[in-house]
Enzyme design. Structure first.
Site, PDB file in Angstrom:
ATOM      1  N   LYS A 165      -5.917   4.142   8.553  1.00  0.00           N
ATOM      2  CA  LYS A 165      -5.097   5.307   8.164  1.00  0.00           C
ATOM      3  C   LYS A 165      -5.151   6.553   8.162  1.00  0.00           C
ATOM      4  CE  LYS A 165      -2.886   1.566   5.179  1.00  0.00           C
ATOM      5  NZ  LYS A 165      -2.364   1.148   3.972  1.00  0.00           N
ATOM      6  N   SER A 201       0.816  -1.278  -0.095  1.00  0.00           N
ATOM      7  CA  SER A 201       0.053   0.180  -0.076  1.00  0.00           C
ATOM      8  C   SER A 201       0.850   1.402  -0.196  1.00  0.00           C
ATOM      9  CB  SER A 201      -0.909  -0.059   1.181  1.00  0.00           C
ATOM     10  OG  SER A 201      -0.271   0.084   2.538  1.00  0.00           O
TER      11      SER A 201
END
EC number: 3.4.21.53
Length: 362
Positions: free
Chosen positions: A300, A255
């Site tokens: 996140k 990611s």
């Protein structure tokens, strides 16, 4: 003892027993929480995250932070009170254990898989960044791994460059399997290769390898379907016009690809991509610069805002989930690919915030 008192005492004892059971008996859940963020333009453990040699680089300011998610280990067994607390807490998410560790995957297996994905994401980030800048990247098909006790063991080796199969040029990894499976098991197939040693020497000297070898292998039948195989895994390898190294330990998964690419673009071009702003983000990236979705987006966002980010580059496929719960003070910017991410940062630098692609819930 009065009946009412006895009933209350029995109920209390049952409640205590249930609470004890909740504490001592595990539930099939795991927890995700915000992990650390790292500025790809800065340093980690005393050394630059992005290291570029033999090429002019330019000063940068601000932040382009990659974000992470912290998860409980595969062997950790959550109890009921922990699960309940995680469900009501805003800075963590409780998910079924198999979501993080499917098919009984061990923590060691998960760590190895994440490390491989992280390594591949770094390669794709470099390719995408140089492609964005119009810089050439040579690609070739190589032997990625050799199956133990397979036909290729001892003859082909990891890193060997596959130029041809049966005299036909190989340009993509899938070309190898297509050409091999044209045979029947126990038939011979001819590979034209450049050995890993010769390929490495040519790359170090800055030239194309010229010495090739021809290797004949006898195919065998695969366990699934009985098709012809030689027991190798082919993959793409890249040769960059100058050395690029990404130094970041204890991080896994794919990611961070987008943020690595943006960091490289910023360092390799004049001007300041961030204009000193604190920008964080996430997203996988492929060699062509397409940005893909990731897991744990809400965690996140929290981690980025806690670190001080004001803007968050969000993969388009994660936009709806992210927009449903945006931390105060954080602006989401929708990203389809590296080109659109660079364009958005240029608009942000110019103060054209009304033109930024945004995320919407639902």
């Amino acid at each position: 003892m009065p009946r009412r008192t006895a009933t209350m005492l029995a109920s209390t004892l049952i409640l205590i027993a249930l609470l004890c059971a909740g504490v001592f008996f595990p539930v099939p859940y795991s927890e995700m929480s915000p992990g650390p963020t790292v500025n790809t333009l800065g340093e980690a453990r005393g050394e630059p995250v992005l290291q570029i040699s033999d090429r002019k680089t330019y000063p940068t300011t601000g932040h382009l932070n990659m974000t992470t998610v912290r998860v409980t280990g595969a062997d950790y067994r959550m109890n009921l009170p922990e699960a309940v607390y995680g469900w009501i807490a805003h800075d963590s998410v409780v998910v079924p254990h198999e979501t993080l560790y499917p098919d009984g995957k061990t923590e060691e297996q998960s760590t190895q898989e994440n490390a491989e994905e992280f390594s591949q994401s770094q390669e794709s980030a470099k390719v995408a960044a140089l492609g964005q800048l119009g810089l050439p990247v040579a690609t070739q098909v190589v032997v990625g791994s050799v199956q133990k006790d397979g036909p290729a063991e001892g003859t082909l080796h990891a890193g060997d460059v596959i130029k041809e199969v049966d005299g036909r040029p190989v340009r993509q990894p899938q070309d190898v399997s297509k050409l091999v499976t044209k045979h029947r098991p126990k038939q011979d197939v001819e590979f034209t290769i450049v050995t890993a040693k010769d390929a490495a020497a040519a790359e170090k000297a800055g030239r194309e390898p010229v010495d090739t070898e021809r290797v004949v292998l006898t195919t065998t039948a695969s366990e699934e379907g009985g098709r012809a195989i030689v027991g190798i895994q082919a993959m793409v390898d890249h040769t960059f016009p100058f050395p690029i190294d990404i130094k970041l330990a204890d991080v896994g998964g794919p990611s961070a690809g987008l943020m690595f690419s943006l960091g490289l673009v910023d360092k390799l071009t004049r001007g300041d991509l961030t204009d000193g702003k604190f920008i964080a983000g996430t997203g996988t990236i492929d060699d062509e610069g397409k940005v893909g979705p990731i897991g744990g987006i809400t965690m996140k966002l929290v981690g980025a805002r806690n670190a001080g980010a004001r803007y968050f580059l969000t993969p388009a496929d994660n936009c709806a989930t992210a927009a449903a719960d945006i931390p105060d003070g954080l602006t989401l910017i929708k990203v389809e690919n590296l080109k659109s991410a660079v364009s958005s940062l240029e608009k942000l630098r110019a103060g054209e915030t009304s033109g930024l692609p945004s995320c919407s819930a639902g």
